[in-house]
Design a protein around this motif. Structure first.
Motif, short mmCIF file in Angstrom:
data_model
loop_
_atom_site.label_atom_id
_atom_site.label_comp_id
_atom_site.label_asym_id
_atom_site.label_seq_id
_atom_site.Cartn_x
_atom_site.Cartn_y
_atom_site.Cartn_z
N LYS A 39 0.89 -1.15 0.00
CA LYS A 39 0.00 0.00 0.00
C LYS A 39 0.93 1.20 0.00
O LYS A 39 1.77 1.34 0.90
CB LYS A 39 -0.84 -0.03 1.28
N LEU A 40 0.82 2.05 -1.01
CA LEU A 40 1.72 3.20 -1.14
C LEU A 40 0.99 4.49 -0.79
O LEU A 40 -0.11 4.73 -1.30
CB LEU A 40 2.20 3.33 -2.58
N VAL A 41 1.60 5.27 0.06
CA VAL A 41 1.05 6.59 0.37
C VAL A 41 2.10 7.60 -0.09
O VAL A 41 3.25 7.58 0.38
CB VAL A 41 0.78 6.75 1.88
N LEU A 42 1.70 8.45 -1.03
CA LEU A 42 2.65 9.37 -1.65
C LEU A 42 2.36 10.80 -1.22
O LEU A 42 1.22 11.26 -1.32
CB LEU A 42 2.55 9.27 -3.18
N VAL A 43 3.39 11.48 -0.74
CA VAL A 43 3.23 12.88 -0.34
C VAL A 43 3.71 13.77 -1.49
O VAL A 43 4.89 13.73 -1.85
CB VAL A 43 4.02 13.20 0.94
N VAL A 44 2.78 14.52 -2.06
CA VAL A 44 3.10 15.38 -3.20
C VAL A 44 2.65 16.81 -2.88
O VAL A 44 1.79 17.02 -2.03
CB VAL A 44 2.38 14.90 -4.48
N ARG A 45 3.22 17.77 -3.61
CA ARG A 45 2.74 19.15 -3.36
C ARG A 45 1.80 19.61 -4.46
O ARG A 45 1.19 20.66 -4.34
CB ARG A 45 3.92 20.10 -3.20
N GLY A 50 0.14 14.50 -8.80
CA GLY A 50 0.00 13.33 -7.94
C GLY A 50 -1.02 12.35 -8.50
O GLY A 50 -0.77 11.14 -8.56
N ARG A 51 -2.16 12.88 -8.95
CA ARG A 51 -3.21 12.00 -9.51
C ARG A 51 -2.71 11.30 -10.78
O ARG A 51 -3.01 10.13 -11.01
CB ARG A 51 -4.48 12.81 -9.79
N GLU A 52 -1.94 12.02 -11.58
CA GLU A 52 -1.38 11.40 -12.80
C GLU A 52 -0.43 10.25 -12.42
O GLU A 52 -0.41 9.20 -13.06
CB GLU A 52 -0.64 12.46 -13.64
N LEU A 53 0.33 10.46 -11.36
CA LEU A 53 1.25 9.41 -10.90
C LEU A 53 0.48 8.20 -10.37
O LEU A 53 0.83 7.05 -10.68
CB LEU A 53 2.20 9.98 -9.83
N GLU A 66 -2.32 5.91 -2.57
CA GLU A 66 -3.09 7.10 -2.22
C GLU A 66 -2.19 8.30 -2.05
O GLU A 66 -0.98 8.17 -1.87
CB GLU A 66 -3.97 6.87 -0.99
N LEU A 67 -2.82 9.47 -2.10
CA LEU A 67 -2.06 10.73 -2.08
C LEU A 67 -2.30 11.49 -0.80
O LEU A 67 -3.42 11.49 -0.27
CB LEU A 67 -2.55 11.65 -3.20
#
Ligand SMILES: NC(=O)c1ccc[n+]([C@@H]2O[C@H](COP(=O)([O-])OP(=O)(O)OC[C@H]3O[C@@H](n4cnc5c(N)ncnc54)[C@H](OP(=O)(O)O)[C@@H]3O)[C@@H](O)[C@H]2O)c1
Length: 291
Positions: A39-45, A50-53, A66-67
């Protein structure tokens, strides 16, 4: 460059949080780690990027992404990101602190702190401390901090940490990367016996978005040098190794480059500097007041 010999540990049913996954070393590491099924949780600004990734990772075979959206130079954002994570998850097995940048002109963060120190060091420090308890509850767990060999030119200028008297982008960057190593070592010491390990690394000199946020000569130098630098995939190798290799199970407080443990600079190995930096960082983030 040497590659890890052993198979990575399985990350199926594990929860992994990665900062700065939208480009460069963080993107390459995220793509490789995603393949191991966590389960990946990605922190983006940037929520749109982020949604594209998330969509790209889903197409590549991992739908469990999830973002969390936040600017990691802003302490209120770091706190919100950590709170959102904790409201959704009660486990965290891998934390990769990767988001970072260099600023050739002095800038201040929304908290009024010098931007390099705020993002590259205090961002790692605050996020990790806010997630410390969930990491300990999830042990065995790993923390991986992306530092740099640039630390050898750095010193922690306790008398002017915010570089108000004079500023050089490289000095501020080198100081922040030295801070990453001191933080790693002090955190590892404080986590002894918990089953949570904490290591850091130099990724090599890698062609990424690094330096391209700058509008001056740095951006030009980075573009000219690009063909001679490592690819992001090569640059991510040591991050992935520390995050997933059984070879480093139980190893903690160490600095790696090319998937091998190295000795960092003398100042990076000084426990008194590490302890003092920890205390100053607690004051600057108001961390002591959280508990
Ligand atoms: N490239 C090298 O040669 C090299 C060498 C040694 C160490 N490093 C370290 O490697 C790490 C990754 O750098 P990179 O070279 O891959 O650079 P990069 O391509 O510029 O990637 C940096 C990542 O950090 C994110 N980020 C930047 N500022 C942020 C902020 N305020 N809040 C949240 N996220 C932020 C970026 O998001 P956006 O996509 O939105 O910009 C991006 O995802 C850094 O810690 C750097 O110091 C790099």
């Amino acid at each position: 460059m040497s590659q890890p010999m052993s198979q990575p540990v399985s990350l199926r049913d594990k929860v992994c949080l990665i900062t700065g996954p939208t480009q460069g070393i963080g993107l390459a590491a995220t793509q490789a780690i995603a393949k191991l099924g966590p389960k990946l949780v990605l922190v983006v600004r940037d929520a749109k990027r982020g949604r594209e990734l998330v969509e790209a990772l889903r197409i590549q075979g991992n739908p469990n992404v999830e973002l969390l959206v936040g600017d990691l130079s802003v302490q209120a954002d770091v706190r919100r990101v950590a709170a959102e994570f904790l409201s959704r998850h009660d486990r965290l097995h891998l934390l990769v602190n990767n988001a970072g940048a260099i600023f050739m002109q002095r800038q201040t963060s929304r908290d009024g702190l010098e931007m390099t120190f705020a993002l590259n060091h205090l961002g790692y420090f605050l996020l990790t401390n806010l997630l410390r308890d969930v990491l300990v509850q999830s042990a065995p767990a790993r923390i991986v901090n992306v530092a740099s060999r640039a630390h050898v030119r750095g010193t922690i200028a306790f008398d002017d940490l915010q570089a108000t008297r004079s500023y050089s982008g490289w000095s501020a960057y080198s100081q922040s990367k030295l801070a990453n190593i001191l933080f790693t070592r002090e955190l590892a010491r404080r986590l002894q016996g918990t089953g949570v390990t904490c290591n850091c690394l130099h990724p090599g000199v890698v062609s990424t978005g690094f330096g391209k946020n700058d509008s001056g000569w740095m951006r030009w130098v980075v573009r000219m040098a690009a063909p001679f630098l490592r690819s992001p995939e090569q640059g991510a190798a040591t991050t992935i190794f520390l995050a997933t290799s059984p070879a480093v199970e139980g190893v903690t407080g160490a600095y790696f480059s090319d998937c091998k443990e190295r000795e960092p600079s003398k100042e990076a190995r000084d426990p008194k500097v590490a302890e003092r930096l920890w205390q100053v960082s607690e004051q600057l983030t108001g961390l002591g007041k959280d508990s």
